[in-house]
Design a protein around this motif. Structure first.
Motif, PDB file in Angstrom:
ATOM      1  N   ALA A 171       1.543  -1.027  -7.754  1.00 38.45           N
ATOM      2  CA  ALA A 171       2.673  -0.045  -8.004  1.00 38.45           C
ATOM      3  C   ALA A 171       1.989   0.900  -8.931  1.00 38.45           C
ATOM      4  CB  ALA A 171       3.637  -0.804  -8.706  1.00 38.45           C
ATOM      5  N   SER A 172       1.061   0.733  -9.582  1.00 41.89           N
ATOM      6  CA  SER A 172       0.566   1.963 -10.341  1.00 41.89           C
ATOM      7  C   SER A 172      -0.244   2.852  -9.352  1.00 41.89           C
ATOM      8  CB  SER A 172      -0.147   1.351 -11.390  1.00 41.89           C
ATOM      9  OG  SER A 172      -1.336   0.602 -11.134  1.00 41.89           O
ATOM     10  N   ALA A 173      -1.104   2.232  -8.517  1.00 46.48           N
ATOM     11  CA  ALA A 173      -1.865   3.135  -7.645  1.00 46.48           C
ATOM     12  C   ALA A 173      -0.958   3.802  -6.689  1.00 46.48           C
ATOM     13  CB  ALA A 173      -2.791   2.181  -6.725  1.00 46.48           C
ATOM     14  N   ALA A 174       0.251   3.200  -6.214  1.00 48.77           N
ATOM     15  CA  ALA A 174       0.950   3.822  -5.346  1.00 48.77           C
ATOM     16  C   ALA A 174       1.615   5.006  -6.047  1.00 48.77           C
ATOM     17  CB  ALA A 174       2.136   3.139  -5.124  1.00 48.77           C
ATOM     18  N   SER A 175       1.496   5.152  -7.332  1.00 48.15           N
ATOM     19  CA  SER A 175       2.184   6.370  -7.845  1.00 48.15           C
ATOM     20  C   SER A 175       1.186   7.660  -8.000  1.00 48.15           C
ATOM     21  CB  SER A 175       2.644   6.152  -9.402  1.00 48.15           C
ATOM     22  OG  SER A 175       1.533   5.869 -10.118  1.00 48.15           O
ATOM     23  N   ARG A 176       0.047   7.401  -7.826  1.00 46.90           N
ATOM     24  CA  ARG A 176      -1.133   8.539  -7.774  1.00 46.90           C
ATOM     25  C   ARG A 176      -1.322   9.239  -6.496  1.00 46.90           C
ATOM     26  NH1 ARG A 176      -5.669   5.070 -10.910  1.00 46.90           N
ATOM     27  NH2 ARG A 176      -5.802   4.524  -8.747  1.00 46.90           N
ATOM     28  N   ALA A 177      -1.275  10.495  -6.300  1.00 50.70           N
ATOM     29  CA  ALA A 177      -1.371  11.097  -5.247  1.00 50.70           C
ATOM     30  C   ALA A 177      -2.987  11.103  -4.733  1.00 50.70           C
ATOM     31  CB  ALA A 177      -1.189  12.680  -5.384  1.00 50.70           C
ATOM     32  N   ASP A 178      -3.839  10.765  -5.554  1.00 49.96           N
ATOM     33  CA  ASP A 178      -5.306  10.809  -5.312  1.00 49.96           C
ATOM     34  C   ASP A 178      -5.665   9.549  -4.404  1.00 49.96           C
ATOM     35  OD1 ASP A 178      -5.201   9.204  -7.246  1.00 49.96           O
ATOM     36  OD2 ASP A 178      -6.839  10.022  -8.145  1.00 49.96           O
TER      37      ASP A 178
ATOM     38  N   VAL B 140      -1.248   7.703  -1.154  1.00 50.47           N
ATOM     39  CA  VAL B 140       0.155   6.809  -1.117  1.00 50.47           C
ATOM     40  C   VAL B 140       1.193   7.994  -1.322  1.00 50.47           C
ATOM     41  CG1 VAL B 140       1.489   5.190  -1.846  1.00 50.47           C
ATOM     42  CG2 VAL B 140      -1.072   4.825  -1.757  1.00 50.47           C
ATOM     43  N   ARG B 141       2.296   7.697  -0.469  1.00 50.17           N
ATOM     44  CA  ARG B 141       3.335   8.855  -0.372  1.00 50.17           C
ATOM     45  C   ARG B 141       4.760   8.143  -0.738  1.00 50.17           C
ATOM     46  NH1 ARG B 141       6.345   9.352   4.429  1.00 50.17           N
ATOM     47  NH2 ARG B 141       5.423   8.269   6.175  1.00 50.17           N
ATOM     48  N   ASP B 142       4.806   7.122  -0.412  1.00 47.16           N
ATOM     49  CA  ASP B 142       5.842   6.218  -0.998  1.00 47.16           C
ATOM     50  C   ASP B 142       5.862   4.845  -1.118  1.00 47.16           C
ATOM     51  OD1 ASP B 142       8.697   5.939  -1.277  1.00 47.16           O
ATOM     52  OD2 ASP B 142       9.205   7.047   0.714  1.00 47.16           O
ATOM     53  N   LEU B 143       6.931   4.179  -1.671  1.00 49.44           N
ATOM     54  CA  LEU B 143       6.915   2.691  -1.488  1.00 49.44           C
ATOM     55  C   LEU B 143       8.173   2.055  -0.714  1.00 49.44           C
ATOM     56  CD1 LEU B 143       6.401   2.146  -5.391  1.00 49.44           C
ATOM     57  CD2 LEU B 143       4.880   1.789  -3.828  1.00 49.44           C
ATOM     58  N   HIS B 144       7.887   1.096  -0.387  1.00 50.87           N
ATOM     59  CA  HIS B 144       9.007   0.346   0.585  1.00 50.87           C
ATOM     60  C   HIS B 144       9.060  -1.096   0.214  1.00 50.87           C
ATOM     61  CE1 HIS B 144      11.625  -0.241   4.148  1.00 50.87           C
ATOM     62  NE2 HIS B 144      10.802  -1.378   4.174  1.00 50.87           N
ATOM     63  N   ARG B 145      10.267  -1.520  -0.398  1.00 52.76           N
ATOM     64  CA  ARG B 145      10.458  -2.849  -0.418  1.00 52.76           C
ATOM     65  C   ARG B 145      10.925  -3.742   0.757  1.00 52.76           C
ATOM     66  NH1 ARG B 145      11.414  -6.079  -4.766  1.00 52.76           N
ATOM     67  NH2 ARG B 145      11.654  -4.070  -6.194  1.00 52.76           N
ATOM     68  N   VAL B 146      10.239  -4.458   1.303  1.00 47.68           N
ATOM     69  CA  VAL B 146      10.628  -5.416   2.508  1.00 47.68           C
ATOM     70  C   VAL B 146      12.025  -6.230   2.314  1.00 47.68           C
ATOM     71  CG1 VAL B 146       9.663  -7.106   4.278  1.00 47.68           C
ATOM     72  CG2 VAL B 146       8.073  -5.672   2.760  1.00 47.68           C
ATOM     73  N   GLY B 147      12.939  -5.535   3.463  1.00 50.85           N
ATOM     74  CA  GLY B 147      14.053  -6.366   3.485  1.00 50.85           C
ATOM     75  C   GLY B 147      14.256  -7.604   4.619  1.00 50.85           C
TER      76      GLY B 147
ATOM     77  N   ALA C  94       8.643  -7.915  -0.937  1.00 49.37           N
ATOM     78  CA  ALA C  94       7.386  -7.402  -1.409  1.00 49.37           C
ATOM     79  C   ALA C  94       7.461  -5.868  -1.276  1.00 49.37           C
ATOM     80  CB  ALA C  94       6.355  -8.017  -0.350  1.00 49.37           C
ATOM     81  N   VAL C  95       6.793  -5.127  -2.042  1.00 57.94           N
ATOM     82  CA  VAL C  95       6.845  -3.692  -2.127  1.00 57.94           C
ATOM     83  C   VAL C  95       5.414  -3.223  -1.449  1.00 57.94           C
ATOM     84  CG1 VAL C  95       6.489  -1.582  -3.449  1.00 57.94           C
ATOM     85  CG2 VAL C  95       7.908  -3.622  -3.993  1.00 57.94           C
ATOM     86  N   LEU C  96       5.622  -2.451  -0.421  1.00 57.53           N
ATOM     87  CA  LEU C  96       4.303  -1.991   0.485  1.00 57.53           C
ATOM     88  C   LEU C  96       4.267  -0.327   0.011  1.00 57.53           C
ATOM     89  CD1 LEU C  96       5.016  -3.409   3.760  1.00 57.53           C
ATOM     90  CD2 LEU C  96       3.661  -4.527   2.106  1.00 57.53           C
ATOM     91  N   ALA C  97       2.892  -0.116   0.031  1.00 56.96           N
ATOM     92  CA  ALA C  97       2.432   1.292  -0.132  1.00 56.96           C
ATOM     93  C   ALA C  97       2.619   1.977   1.124  1.00 56.96           C
ATOM     94  CB  ALA C  97       0.966   1.300  -0.794  1.00 56.96           C
TER      95      ALA C  97
END
Length: 525
Positions: free
Chosen positions: A467-474, A477-484, A518-521
């Protein structure tokens, strides 16, 4: 003032009336007697042909009821010894009937007359309470001994789940603090669900056309629900009653508060004058009930140091106490609405619902100011078809499973702090490694370093993105998606306009399998 009564005159008359025992200037026949033993007191009820004049006295271990000009019915039979009640004898003394109830040593009697109600006529009630040396046992945890329930009960008052959600958001943004990390990692407490089987003892509740009593149905469903809850990891059930005895309405939600319950579920079966009414329903406290209960709490707080959401009101000024109580009640009612909606949807999958939306009323059992509370009407016992279902143990289990599904989904979406559900939420979101890293950073921090500084994000591999890596632009990663439910890796890739391969690479995935929750980057580009 004229001929009107002053306020103090009214209060004086009220006090005099309260101090004067309820008496009736006529004789009656004692038709029958019955006993219920609950965990807190034993109740003996005498059925009468009408009102009567009586006196109560204590003679050693005997509690004597002297009934003026009364007699026993020919078919009267003394009830068997139960709880604090050890037996009954009768004798004539002049023109009076003397009923001597043998009671447990040091038990304390209380008596009163009840007017006709429902299927019952006049009744003389004798309650026996344990003495000071023998405090009433705690509410039993379903499926285990009382001692086990005490050992496993939470040792801290529950908190607003907002801190957990804030910690999850902070971890996603790479700003998880050590204190938030500890909150996510402390996942050892079970959530406690207090289950209240409506009615009981001398209060049978509604009657079905086939003779089914609501009190028996509610107890069966409550026990089945407790069994379902106790099978679930991270959950524990507490029954307000686990037998055929009466509990006052206010005492029911007090038991839930004493057990630090995270949720209160009262089970009932509806009834109507017409046998056509059908369907289940779920109720929460009305705004009017919230307001009246707040007024009672604020009026009584000088005489009580009771806790509201972990905070005592007796040492607060009026304005602060009102604000704190309103905030706690607001949280409890908001949570109650969410729980009720979940449970109603689950019941709707089992059969028809009565109205299709959560209903509101000023039910006494829903008035706890700090425990989210709902009342479930399982079906209409007055409907012959639904009565037959309510008697069926298989259908009772289905009802319990439906309610359980709604309860569990609430805890999964809104996990209380420090619980197993909070820890699972962290794991599903891929945040546990981040929390571990924050804790490790704190342990390695030099002396004098502020413990609540933002922790460095941790590198994580596996099927769930960091999750922390997903928040870094470098990291691209542009978004997070929780699998439904029902989603696949391919459908998610199409939704964001990326290839399956890019999605797998961004999440270090070795196959196309994704887990619900699950949360996907989502990679950029």
């Amino acid at each position: 003032m004229g001929g009107s009564l002053t306020r103090w005159g009214i209060l004086g008359l009220a006090a005099l009336a309260a101090a004067t025992p309820l008496r009736a200037p006529q004789a009656a026949e004692v038709k029958a007697a019955r006993v219920w033993a609950g965990p807190e007191y034993t109740r003996v009820v005498f059925d009468l042909s009408g009102p009567l004049d009586y006196k109560l006295s204590r003679q050693g271990d005997r509690v004597v009821l002297e009934l003026a000009s009364s007699r026993l019915a020919g078919a009267f039979g003394a009830p068997a010894a139960t709880g604090l009640f050890k037996g009954l004898s009768s004798a004539r003394a002049g023109g009076a009937l003397r009923l001597a109830a043998q009671a447990a040593p040091d038990s304390r009697p209380r008596s009163f007359l009840l007017k006709p109600a429902g299927d019952y006529g006049y009744r003389l009630v004798l309650d026996l309470y344990p003495g000071k040396a023998s405090a009433p046992p705690p509410a039993r945890a379903a499926g285990s001994a009382a001692a086990t329930a005490d050992a496993s009960a939470p040792d801290a008052v529950k908190d607003d789940p907002a801190p957990v959600m804030a910690a999850l958001r902070s971890a996603r943004n790479g700003t998880l603090t050590t204190r938030q990390a500890a909150l996510l990692l402390k996942g050892d407490r079970k959530v406690v669900v207090a289950i209240d089987a409506g009615h009981g003892g001398e209060d049978p509740g509604a009657h079905g056309p086939g003779g089914t009593l609501e009190k028996n149905v509610t107890l069966a469903v409550a026990r089945a629900l407790a069994a379902e809850i106790n099978k679930q990891p991270g959950m524990q059930a507490v029954l307000t009653r686990d037998g055929d005895y009466f509990i006052p309405l206010k005492r029911r939600y007090q038991i839930a508060r004493e057990k630090n319950a995270d949720m209160f579920v009262s089970i009932h079966a509806d009834a109507f004058t017409s046998g056509d009414a059908r369907g289940s329903s779920v109720w929460v406290l009305s705004p009017r009930g919230k307001t009246s209960e707040a007024a009672r709490w604020l009026a009584d707080r000088e005489n009580s140091a009771d806790l509201i959401g972990g905070v005592s009101l007796d040492d607060k000024d009026d304005s602060l106490a009102a604000v704190l109580l309103d905030m706690q009640q607001g949280y409890a009612m908001q949570a109650s609405e969410a729980i009720a909606g979940n449970v109603l949807r689950a019941l709707g999958q089992l059969g028809p619902t009565h109205r299709g939306y959560v209903e509101r009323a000023n039910f006494v059992v829903l008035r706890s100011p700090d425990v989210p509370s709902i009342l479930v009407e399982t079906a209409f016992i007055s409907n012959p078809a639904e009565e037959r279902k309510l008697r069926d143990p298989a259908h009772q289990r289905e009802l319990a499973q439906a309610v359980m599904g709604g309860v569990r989904s609430y805890f999964e979406s809104t996990p209380p702090p420090g619980t197993w559900f909070a820890a699972q939420a962290a794991r599903r979101s891929g945040l546990l490694a981040v929390a571990d890293a924050a804790r490790d950073d704190d342990r390695a921090a030099p002396a004098g370093t502020a413990p609540d500084r933002p922790s460095r994000p941790a590198r994580q591999t596996g099927a769930v993105a960091s999750a922390s890596a997903a928040s870094r632009a470098d990291d691209g990663v542009r978004d997070l998606h929780r699998v439904g439910r029902g989603e696949s890796l391919r459908s998610i890739a199409r939704q964001y306009g990326v290839s399956v391969g890019a999605l797998k690479n961004a999440n270090n995935m070795q196959n196309d399998t994704v887990r619900v929750g699950a949360v996907l980057a989502i990679p950029a580009g």
